[in-house]
Motif scaffolding. Structure first.
Motif, PDB file in Angstrom:
ATOM      1  N   MET A 195       0.859  -1.182   0.000  1.00 49.76           N
ATOM      2  CA  MET A 195       0.000   0.000   0.000  1.00 49.76           C
ATOM      3  C   MET A 195       0.896   1.232   0.000  1.00 49.76           C
ATOM      4  O   MET A 195       1.900   1.269   0.717  1.00 49.76           O
ATOM      5  N   SER A 196       0.555   2.216  -0.826  1.00 46.05           N
ATOM      6  CA  SER A 196       1.510   3.298  -1.055  1.00 46.05           C
ATOM      7  C   SER A 196       0.873   4.683  -0.986  1.00 46.05           C
ATOM      8  O   SER A 196      -0.324   4.857  -1.218  1.00 46.05           O
ATOM      9  N   SER A 197       1.724   5.649  -0.661  1.00 47.71           N
ATOM     10  CA  SER A 197       1.341   7.058  -0.667  1.00 47.71           C
ATOM     11  C   SER A 197       2.519   7.861  -1.200  1.00 47.71           C
ATOM     12  O   SER A 197       3.661   7.619  -0.815  1.00 47.71           O
ATOM     13  N   HIS A 198       2.239   8.785  -2.126  1.00 50.23           N
ATOM     14  CA  HIS A 198       3.301   9.565  -2.769  1.00 50.23           C
ATOM     15  C   HIS A 198       2.977  11.052  -2.717  1.00 50.23           C
ATOM     16  O   HIS A 198       1.831  11.446  -2.932  1.00 50.23           O
ATOM     17  N   ASP A 199       3.980  11.850  -2.445  1.00 51.81           N
ATOM     18  CA  ASP A 199       3.829  13.306  -2.498  1.00 51.81           C
ATOM     19  C   ASP A 199       5.010  13.858  -3.289  1.00 51.81           C
ATOM     20  O   ASP A 199       6.143  13.869  -2.802  1.00 51.81           O
ATOM     21  N   PHE A 200       4.741  14.277  -4.521  1.00 51.56           N
ATOM     22  CA  PHE A 200       5.798  14.768  -5.409  1.00 51.56           C
ATOM     23  C   PHE A 200       6.074  16.262  -5.210  1.00 51.56           C
ATOM     24  O   PHE A 200       6.899  16.826  -5.914  1.00 51.56           O
ATOM     25  N   HIS A 201       5.376  16.892  -4.277  1.00 49.45           N
ATOM     26  CA  HIS A 201       5.512  18.338  -4.098  1.00 49.45           C
ATOM     27  C   HIS A 201       6.211  18.725  -2.804  1.00 49.45           C
ATOM     28  O   HIS A 201       6.831  19.786  -2.719  1.00 49.45           O
ATOM     29  N   LYS A 202       6.124  17.861  -1.804  1.00 50.73           N
ATOM     30  CA  LYS A 202       6.678  18.236  -0.499  1.00 50.73           C
ATOM     31  C   LYS A 202       6.927  16.990   0.343  1.00 50.73           C
ATOM     32  O   LYS A 202       6.596  15.868  -0.066  1.00 50.73           O
ATOM     33  N   THR A 203       7.499  17.202   1.515  1.00 49.63           N
ATOM     34  CA  THR A 203       7.653  16.152   2.519  1.00 49.63           C
ATOM     35  C   THR A 203       6.665  16.420   3.640  1.00 49.63           C
ATOM     36  O   THR A 203       6.719  17.488   4.256  1.00 49.63           O
ATOM     37  N   PRO A 204       5.743  15.495   3.902  1.00 47.87           N
ATOM     38  CA  PRO A 204       4.814  15.691   5.021  1.00 47.87           C
ATOM     39  C   PRO A 204       5.569  15.743   6.345  1.00 47.87           C
ATOM     40  O   PRO A 204       6.749  15.384   6.430  1.00 47.87           O
ATOM     41  N   SER A 205       4.876  16.145   7.385  1.00 48.04           N
ATOM     42  CA  SER A 205       5.481  16.194   8.720  1.00 48.04           C
ATOM     43  C   SER A 205       5.768  14.777   9.225  1.00 48.04           C
ATOM     44  O   SER A 205       5.233  13.790   8.709  1.00 48.04           O
ATOM     45  N   PHE A 206       6.601  14.685  10.244  1.00 41.86           N
ATOM     46  CA  PHE A 206       6.908  13.402  10.877  1.00 41.86           C
ATOM     47  C   PHE A 206       5.617  12.684  11.271  1.00 41.86           C
ATOM     48  O   PHE A 206       5.440  11.495  10.990  1.00 41.86           O
ATOM     49  N   ASP A 207       4.705  13.415  11.916  1.00 43.19           N
ATOM     50  CA  ASP A 207       3.453  12.797  12.379  1.00 43.19           C
ATOM     51  C   ASP A 207       2.585  12.331  11.217  1.00 43.19           C
ATOM     52  O   ASP A 207       1.909  11.302  11.317  1.00 43.19           O
ATOM     53  N   GLU A 208       2.583  13.096  10.143  1.00 39.70           N
ATOM     54  CA  GLU A 208       1.788  12.708   8.970  1.00 39.70           C
ATOM     55  C   GLU A 208       2.367  11.451   8.313  1.00 39.70           C
ATOM     56  O   GLU A 208       1.626  10.536   7.938  1.00 39.70           O
ATOM     57  N   ILE A 209       3.679  11.398   8.189  1.00 37.25           N
ATOM     58  CA  ILE A 209       4.315  10.213   7.590  1.00 37.25           C
ATOM     59  C   ILE A 209       4.031   8.974   8.431  1.00 37.25           C
ATOM     60  O   ILE A 209       3.584   7.940   7.920  1.00 37.25           O
ATOM     61  N   THR A 210       4.286   9.069   9.732  1.00 40.86           N
ATOM     62  CA  THR A 210       4.059   7.905  10.598  1.00 40.86           C
ATOM     63  C   THR A 210       2.581   7.537  10.626  1.00 40.86           C
ATOM     64  O   THR A 210       2.224   6.352  10.628  1.00 40.86           O
ATOM     65  N   GLY A 211       1.705   8.536  10.620  1.00 44.66           N
ATOM     66  CA  GLY A 211       0.273   8.276  10.625  1.00 44.66           C
ATOM     67  C   GLY A 211      -0.184   7.525   9.382  1.00 44.66           C
ATOM     68  O   GLY A 211      -0.996   6.589   9.465  1.00 44.66           O
ATOM     69  N   ARG A 212       0.346   7.919   8.223  1.00 48.64           N
ATOM     70  CA  ARG A 212      -0.018   7.228   6.978  1.00 48.64           C
ATOM     71  C   ARG A 212       0.482   5.782   6.991  1.00 48.64           C
ATOM     72  O   ARG A 212      -0.242   4.867   6.615  1.00 48.64           O
ATOM     73  N   LEU A 213       1.715   5.590   7.409  1.00 47.89           N
ATOM     74  CA  LEU A 213       2.287   4.243   7.402  1.00 47.89           C
ATOM     75  C   LEU A 213       1.538   3.316   8.361  1.00 47.89           C
ATOM     76  O   LEU A 213       1.239   2.166   8.030  1.00 47.89           O
ATOM     77  N   ILE A 214       1.196   3.829   9.542  1.00 50.34           N
ATOM     78  CA  ILE A 214       0.426   3.025  10.496  1.00 50.34           C
ATOM     79  C   ILE A 214      -0.982   2.772   9.949  1.00 50.34           C
ATOM     80  O   ILE A 214      -1.532   1.675  10.075  1.00 50.34           O
TER      81      ILE A 214
END
Length: 249
Positions: A138-157
């Motif tokens: 399962m994947s998520s991509h952002d070609f414009h920016k880097t999300p915050s630490f909490d957003e990245i961990t939240g998506r992965l979880i």
């Protein structure tokens, strides 16, 4: 142990995935043959590059051709939507029909499902994939920016909670700090789920370090280009293999 085909996504040196991006059957055959003397673990068929991708028959022909050319290789099937950096726009209903058709085709080992698609569609696809023994990234991509630490961990979880076998996130850095955010979030999730594979990368030249540091931070698969890169910052597959071997010691 999560596998793609016979390739285990375990801890240690990251496995190498090579995307093929042919727009026609001939181009796909050429790309498959170009891989004959390369060292890699998984092939990603980026079907969104196929000129006739809106025809399931054409997709079926592409799947058959790739499997004939690479009979023993682990194959990951991906339709990357335009919204997440892919080549082609399709209706949501067709996106899921395409995944369903491919899972049932008997030609692939793993399928990519984008996290921000329709939740009911995702759940149905997960059920079919499990029934057919297909690994789900399962994947998520952002070609414009880097999300915050909490957003990245939240998506992965969130991906793990939905039922993904492997959670994957790729994003574009604007600074070195962005790359550190991605790596730090990767390490945090890997520490929380030490036995579950994870794939993360920071894109572009700035993020290239993330493509070779998986053994340190917890990403179990990295993407290297053969004839043509499918995303910015991919290292050529032979160079990538040499670097990973050197770092692995």
């Amino acid at each position: 142990m999560v596998k793609i085909g016979n390739v285990p996504l375990d801890n240690g040196m990251p496995k190498i995935c090579v995307p093929i991006v042919g727009r026609s059957l001939d181009e796909l055959v050429q790309e498959c043959r170009y891989l004959k003397d390369k060292i890699y673990d998984v092939v990603e068929l980026r079907i969104d590059f196929l000129k006739d991708v809106l025809s399931l028959d054409a997709v079926g022909q592409a799947l058959t051709v790739v499997r004939q050319e690479l009979p023993d290789e682990a194959i990951l099937f991906t339709f990357r939507t335009k919204e997440e950096g892919g080549e082609t726009d399709v209706p949501e209903s067709y996106y899921f029909s395409l995944l369903d058709y491919t899972i049932k085709s008997g030609t692939i080992d793993a399928v990519d499902i984008e996290y921000f698609r329709d939740r009911e569609g995702i759940k149905k696809t997960l059920t079919v994939a499990k029934e057919y023994g297909i690994t789900v990234i399962m994947s998520s991509h952002d070609f414009h920016k880097t999300p915050s630490f909490d957003e990245i961990t939240g998506r992965l979880i969130g991906m793990k909670k939905l039922g993904a076998d492997v959670a994957k996130l790729a994003c574009m850095p604007k600074s070195a700090k962005d790359v550190l955010t991605l790596l730090s979030a990767t390490e945090a999730i890997k520490s929380q789920y030490p036995d579950e594979p994870l794939i993360t990368m920071s894109m572009g030249r700035l993020g290239a370090i993330s493509r070779i540091s998986g053994e340190c931070f917890g990403s179990s698969l990295t993407f290297g280009s053969a004839k043509k890169a499918s995303a910015p910052g991919q290292l050529e597959v032979t160079t990538l293999h040499q670097i990973l071997q050197a770092l692995h010691g």
